[in-house]
Write an enzyme that holds these catalytic residues in place. Structure first.
Site, PDB file in Angstrom:
ATOM      1  N   ASP A 283      50.518  10.768   5.556  1.00 54.69           N
ATOM      2  CA  ASP A 283      50.267  11.009   6.977  1.00 54.69           C
ATOM      3  C   ASP A 283      51.537  11.451   7.700  1.00 54.69           C
ATOM      4  O   ASP A 283      52.614  10.881   7.509  1.00 54.69           O
ATOM      5  CB  ASP A 283      49.735   9.721   7.617  1.00 54.69           C
ATOM      6  N   GLU A 325      49.649  15.998   4.822  1.00 51.21           N
ATOM      7  CA  GLU A 325      49.039  16.253   6.120  1.00 51.21           C
ATOM      8  C   GLU A 325      50.142  16.763   7.037  1.00 51.21           C
ATOM      9  O   GLU A 325      50.923  15.977   7.584  1.00 51.21           O
ATOM     10  CB  GLU A 325      48.399  14.982   6.687  1.00 51.21           C
TER      11      GLU A 325
END
Length: 633
Positions: A283, A325
């Site tokens: 993330d 991401e």
């Protein structure tokens, strides 16, 4: 002292250190450590070599990796060997991902387990469960504020439930995917509580400053990510200090300039790997390193950190892959993708430009992206998605838009207005997310069905849903479905009545699973049934089409601005391929025979299962597409 001498010296110290360990280390692990240590050593010296405690920190990290390897189950060690024998497993044409929130889709982890027969019916081989760890009550960014990486939210189950689910999914041929939220913790994490209490060890886990002098200096070059929540990059603490919080005020960024942070997070990562997670979604990778005078995004050290985490995995849990991401400039997205960093990556550019093309009825920017920004290194793959749990941001490169005479800023504002439904004639019923009235910036929230026109009753809505997924399924890599989209679920407008969620419009496209729509999935008289039947048919065709494996893509241009085209070549290099043509426009596009003159006349329409004579041309209806098996002349 040369770098080689430093490596040899430190390697000898590590050997002595391992010999003194109480827990023995097996020969397979020693061989893996021997292979990876030079890389890990180089990366650690680049990140922390100037620190007097650098070697001590490296020894601690080696212990963490070896302990995790010793705790890995026999089942998972066998998975490591299976993946080593087939390292391209994730490039198969049979790969299909699904993503959902546990509570929204299935109630809890046991509910997810009960859905495994449906996942197999759909054809999933990859299941991404959105953040399910312990988190603060109330607003917690959909679980992205983690209070404990080793505890499942009690409302969803236990860590034992998660381990059992991972094993059962694996038996069904489905890899479990979880988020590794490693840029920040919640302000309720034990580390954060200790930092707030003044513990000097944990104060150094975060970026805390006594006054505004350095925060002001940093904020001269950083950007606001969530301006609705707070301006700038810092938030005040109750004692008058300031802490770095890139996203929400309750998400405190970790200080990776401290090697103890890296080692601690490596331990959390390996704990998750040992629960049976096969892919970790990394993330917010662009934000993990900070340097004064920069944007503090996509700095070189961010890549070194990812490579170091990768090296640790290769020692302790080599079956596990990383998925990047990175919602940044398209050039920067690809910088994170390599076998030594992140083997998988979301493809935000293709996602955004699919929606751009549907709004403008012009596929030229999407075609350019496939022509020039699609290729990846061997051993890696895109994860192609129509939409996710997050917002849609218009991440195309302004320089690409300029090649078509498009000014990026005004074009983004048009796209926002179009998908919010403010533009006259729009078929979309989306919501703005984090709209900034000062800059005009915004992103878009909405389910695929609501954005594509089904909610508005637009005649082309169902076709747009299918077309968008057909592109995601045919361009290469792993196609990803947000579960619920396959039965055309609409926005959940009731989020506006929930005081904990009304400030985050992304909850509109995270509806509870509609039992009614899933019950209708075989009823072709319903929207849900028609969309499901068509998408399930595409999934079956894709799984039976070897040309759709891997990422290789050859552009195929037509004279039509509304048509995007490409070929997926056969692996044998014999001239066979699947030709994909997709019409994003509202009018029929007739592909004349001269456009396909380099191909043999006889082709096979894989979706309809009928032969096609290219010498007669190819007619694409509005929002139509074809997957044609062809052969070059």
């Amino acid at each position: 002292m040369t770098a080689l001498t430093a490596l040899e010296t430190d390697a000898a110290i590590v050997v002595e250190h391992i010999a003194r360990r109480e827990r023995p280390v097996d020969g397979e692990t020693i061989a893996r450590l021997r292979r990876e240590f030079p890389r890990l050593h180089r990366l650690f010296r680049a990140l922390y070599g100037e620190r007097p405690d650098g070697l001590e920190s490296l020894l601690h990290l080696v212990d963490v990796a070896l302990d995790a390897r010793g705790e890995r189950t026999a089942e998972l060690k066998q998975l490591d060997r299976v993946r080593a024998a087939d390292p391209a497993w994730f490039e198969s044409e049979r790969m299909l991902g699904g993503v959902c929130y546990v509570d929204r889709f299935a109630g809890d982890l046991d509910g997810v387990r009960r859905m495994i027969p449906y996942f197999r019916e759909l054809g999933l081989t990859y299941l991404h469960l959105m953040p399910l760890f312990d988190r603060p009550d109330g607003d917690n960014d959909g679980g992205y504020a983690v209070s404990d990486y080793r505890t499942v939210d009690p409302a969803l189950g236990t860590m034992a439930d998660l381990r059992a689910l991972a094993s059962e999914l694996r038996e069904a041929g489905i890899s479990l995917v979880l988020d590794f939220i490693f840029n920040h913790t919640s302000n309720e994490h034990e580390w954060a509580k200790r930092a707030l209490a003044g513990d000097p060890v944990y104060e150094n886990f975060y970026l805390i400053f006594p006054d505004r002098e350095l925060p002001d200096a940093y904020e001269r070059t950083t950007r606001e990510i969530f301006p609705d929540d707070h301006p700038g990059s810092f938030v005040p603490l109750t004692d008058g200090r300031w802490i770095w919080a890139t996203f929400y005020r309750f998400q405190w960024d970790l200080n990776y300039a401290n090697p103890d942070v890296f080692t601690a997070m490596a331990g959390e990562m390996l704990f998750l790997a040992n629960q049976g997670v096969e892919i970790l979604r990394m993330d917010a990778v662009a934000f993990i390193w900070k340097r004064l005078g920069t944007a503090c995004e996509s700095l070189p050290e961010a890549h070194l950190l990812l490579q170091a985490f990768n090296a640790v995995l290769r020692i302790a849990a080599p079956a596990v892959l990383f998925k990047s991401e990175a919602i940044v400039h398209p050039d920067e997205v690809q910088d994170y993708i390599s076998p030594d960093e992140c083997q998988l990556s979301y493809n935000p550019l293709q996602m955004a430009l699919t929606w751009e093309a549907l709004a403008t009825r012009d596929a030229r920017m999407l075609q350019l992206a496939l022509d020039e920004r699609h290729a990846l290194p061997p051993g890696t793959a895109w994860v192609n998605y129509v939409r996710s749990h997050d917002d849609i941001g218009w991440t195309f490169a302004d320089e690409d838009a300029a090649r078509f005479g498009i000014d990026g800023g005004p074009h983004r504002r048009f796209l926002n207005d179009f998908y919010i439904g403010r533009f006259d004639g729009s078929f979309s019923r989306g919501y703005p997310f984090q709209e900034n009235p000062r800059t005009g910036d915004a992103r878009i929230a909405g389910t695929t069905a609501s954005l594509a026109g089904i909610a508005a009753g637009d005649a082309g809505g169902e076709d747009r849903v299918v077309l968008a997924h057909a592109l995601a399924m045919s361009t290469g890599g792993i196609p990803l479905l947000y579960l619920g989209d396959e039965v055309a679920q609409l926005n959940d407008d009731t989020f506006q009545d929930d005081p904990e969620r009304r400030g985050d419009s992304r909850w509109a496209h995270r509806p509870l699973r509609s039992t009614a729509r899933y019950a209708q999935r075989f009823d072709k008289s319903t929207v849900a049934g028609r969309v499901f039947t068509r998408l399930r048919g595409l999934i079956e065709v894709r799984a039976a089409t070897p040309e759709f494996a891997g990422n290789a893509l050859v552009p195929f241009h037509t004279p039509h601005d509304a048509v995007v085209g490409f070929m997926r070549p056969a692996a044998d290099g014999g001239g066979g391929a699947v030709l994909v043509l997709a019409n994003v426009g509202d009018a029929t596009a007739a592909i004349r025979p001269e456009t396909t003159s380099g191909l043999e006349d006889s082709a096979m329409d894989l979706v309809r299962g009928v032969p096609v004579e290219l010498g007669r041309g190819v007619v694409l209806p509005a929002h139509g597409f074809v997957w044609l098996r062809v052969r070059r002349r």
